[in-house]
Structures are given as C-alpha cells and as structure tokens.
Design a protein around this motif. Structure first.
Motif, PDB file in Angstrom:
ATOM      1  N   PRO A  12      58.646 -22.689  -0.719  1.00  0.00           N
ATOM      2  CA  PRO A  12      58.063 -21.466  -0.150  1.00  0.00           C
ATOM      3  C   PRO A  12      58.902 -20.208  -0.389  1.00  0.00           C
ATOM      4  O   PRO A  12      58.341 -19.132  -0.609  1.00  0.00           O
ATOM      5  CB  PRO A  12      57.930 -21.786   1.343  1.00  0.00           C
ATOM      6  CG  PRO A  12      58.881 -22.914   1.586  1.00  0.00           C
ATOM      7  CD  PRO A  12      58.969 -23.681   0.297  1.00  0.00           C
ATOM      8  N   GLU A  13      60.220 -20.344  -0.376  1.00  0.00           N
ATOM      9  CA  GLU A  13      61.061 -19.168  -0.595  1.00  0.00           C
ATOM     10  C   GLU A  13      60.887 -18.628  -2.011  1.00  0.00           C
ATOM     11  O   GLU A  13      60.823 -17.417  -2.221  1.00  0.00           O
ATOM     12  CB  GLU A  13      62.550 -19.494  -0.348  1.00  0.00           C
ATOM     13  CG  GLU A  13      62.870 -19.853   1.084  1.00  0.00           C
ATOM     14  CD  GLU A  13      62.646 -21.346   1.397  1.00  0.00           C
ATOM     15  OE1 GLU A  13      62.265 -22.126   0.493  1.00  0.00           O
ATOM     16  OE2 GLU A  13      62.855 -21.716   2.558  1.00  0.00           O
ATOM     17  N   LEU A  72      52.057 -19.313  -0.017  1.00  0.00           N
ATOM     18  CA  LEU A  72      52.710 -20.386   0.744  1.00  0.00           C
ATOM     19  C   LEU A  72      51.930 -21.691   0.630  1.00  0.00           C
ATOM     20  O   LEU A  72      52.535 -22.765   0.545  1.00  0.00           O
ATOM     21  CB  LEU A  72      52.887 -19.978   2.203  1.00  0.00           C
ATOM     22  CG  LEU A  72      53.943 -18.903   2.437  1.00  0.00           C
ATOM     23  CD1 LEU A  72      53.903 -18.414   3.877  1.00  0.00           C
ATOM     24  CD2 LEU A  72      55.330 -19.397   2.053  1.00  0.00           C
ATOM     25  N   ARG A  73      50.614 -21.622   0.601  1.00  0.00           N
ATOM     26  CA  ARG A  73      49.813 -22.834   0.398  1.00  0.00           C
ATOM     27  C   ARG A  73      49.963 -23.368  -1.023  1.00  0.00           C
ATOM     28  O   ARG A  73      49.900 -24.573  -1.242  1.00  0.00           O
ATOM     29  CB  ARG A  73      48.335 -22.563   0.689  1.00  0.00           C
ATOM     30  CG  ARG A  73      48.041 -22.419   2.162  1.00  0.00           C
ATOM     31  CD  ARG A  73      46.570 -22.247   2.405  1.00  0.00           C
ATOM     32  NE  ARG A  73      46.292 -22.011   3.813  1.00  0.00           N
ATOM     33  CZ  ARG A  73      45.092 -21.780   4.297  1.00  0.00           C
ATOM     34  NH1 ARG A  73      44.041 -21.747   3.487  1.00  0.00           N
ATOM     35  NH2 ARG A  73      44.932 -21.581   5.593  1.00  0.00           N
ATOM     36  N   THR A 102      52.651 -23.108  -2.878  1.00  0.00           N
ATOM     37  CA  THR A 102      54.025 -23.531  -3.169  1.00  0.00           C
ATOM     38  C   THR A 102      54.679 -24.176  -1.944  1.00  0.00           C
ATOM     39  O   THR A 102      55.779 -23.773  -1.543  1.00  0.00           O
ATOM     40  CB  THR A 102      54.875 -22.336  -3.634  1.00  0.00           C
ATOM     41  OG1 THR A 102      54.890 -21.355  -2.593  1.00  0.00           O
ATOM     42  CG2 THR A 102      54.353 -21.730  -4.921  1.00  0.00           C
ATOM     43  N   PRO A 103      54.078 -25.220  -1.375  1.00  0.00           N
ATOM     44  CA  PRO A 103      54.663 -25.804  -0.159  1.00  0.00           C
ATOM     45  C   PRO A 103      56.035 -26.437  -0.404  1.00  0.00           C
ATOM     46  O   PRO A 103      56.851 -26.519   0.515  1.00  0.00           O
ATOM     47  CB  PRO A 103      53.639 -26.853   0.260  1.00  0.00           C
ATOM     48  CG  PRO A 103      52.910 -27.201  -0.994  1.00  0.00           C
ATOM     49  CD  PRO A 103      52.885 -25.937  -1.807  1.00  0.00           C
TER      50      PRO A 103
END
Length: 183
Positions: A126-127, A119-120, A122-123
């Motif tokens: 995120p999905e 998640l960090r 791919t801000p």
C-alpha cells in the motif's frame, strides 16, 4: 507498476488531474473576463467551490465502500460535464455558479476514490501504491497547469476548459472494460 489495476488507476489519476488543472488553474480569469463576475463575487464562488469540494469528499467517503467504480465514474463525468457546460452557459450567471459548485463537489470526491482504488489494487504494497499515486497527481497537476496555460494563451479559456473536460471524460472511460474495473 507490474499490477494492471494499479497502472489503470495511475492512468485515470493522470487524466483527471491533468484535465482538472488544465481548466481550474484558469477559473478566475474565466469568471472575471468571460462570465463578468467582480472580484468579490469570484471570491465567494471559489469559497463555494471549496465548500462543495468538502461536501463531495464527505459524500464519497460515505458511499465509496458500496461502489467505488460508481463513485469514481460519476465524479469524473460530473467534472467533465460541469467544465464543458461552463463554455456554453457563460452568459447565465446563476448557472455558472451552479456548475462551479458541481465541479467542486465532483472533484472533491476524486482523491478519495483514487486513494481507495490504488489501495485495493496494491494490498501487498500500500505504501508503494500511495507513493505512485501522489507522484502521478503531482506530475499531472503541474503538466495540466502548464499545458493548460499554453492552450489558454493560444486559444483562450474556452479551449482550456474543453481540454479539461475531455480529459476528465477520458479518465471515466478507464472503467469501461471489465478487467479495468474497480470494486
């Protein structure tokens, strides 16, 4: 996939899940045939593993915001050490139980750390990052169990555990170079 941090997160994911399941899939035969625990004891040990995993997950959740890299590397190294030492300490029942609990606690921290990492990384998507992470987990889980089975069939559970520990340690090394580090 164009994001270098995401690619490294997926590589780390593949290595740790492959290694974990190359060994964990065969923990019951190890406990019964090599460590000589009876079925009831194996059930209790695996229950303890699960409880330790839950504790590891909650502990990681409490500290991951302060040091994701530390949480991940510590968890991966502990998985490697616990799995690796099981081979050497097979005849010492209390230590086998402790090592299985350490393994459970350490691996319990892994999914949370990997989710935070992706998640960090791919801000902006995120999905997509999480979808790739789940895919990497599932592919590595299946491959680890399958290839671990081939190794165990050919060389015994000790070899499967050695493979699992080595891959977990390799996963930790994805954090050695600064450009690959997570927060």
């Amino acid at each position: 996939m164009r994001n270098p941090a995401a690619r490294i997160a997926l590589l780390a994911t593949g290595l740790i899940f492959f290694g974990h399941f190359a060994a964990y899939t065969y923990v019951t035969p190890y406990l019964e045939e090599q460590a000589h625990f009876g079925p009831s004891a194996v059930t209790l040990i695996l229950l303890g593993y699960g409880m330790a995993g839950l504790a590891g997950n909650f502990t990681a959740g409490a500290v991951v915001g302060r040091g994701l890299r530390t949480v991940y590397v510590t968890a991966a190294v502990l998985v490697a050490v616990a799995v690796g030492l099981l081979n050497a300490l097979t005849g010492v029942a209390p230590l086998v139980v402790v090592l299985v609990m350490v393994w459970g606690a350490a691996f319990g921290a892994v999914p949370l750390a990997l989710q935070t990492w992706i998640l960090r990384a791919t801000p902006e998507a995120p999905e997509s990052g999480m979808a790739l992470l789940v895919g990497a987990c599932q592919i590595a889980l299946a491959a680890g169990s399958f290839i671990g089975g081939m190794v165990v069939d050919g060389y015994g559970t000790s070899a499967g555990f050695a493979l699992g520990g080595t891959l977990a340690l390799l996963s930790a090394t994805t954090q050695l170079r600064p450009r690959r580090q997570v927060g």
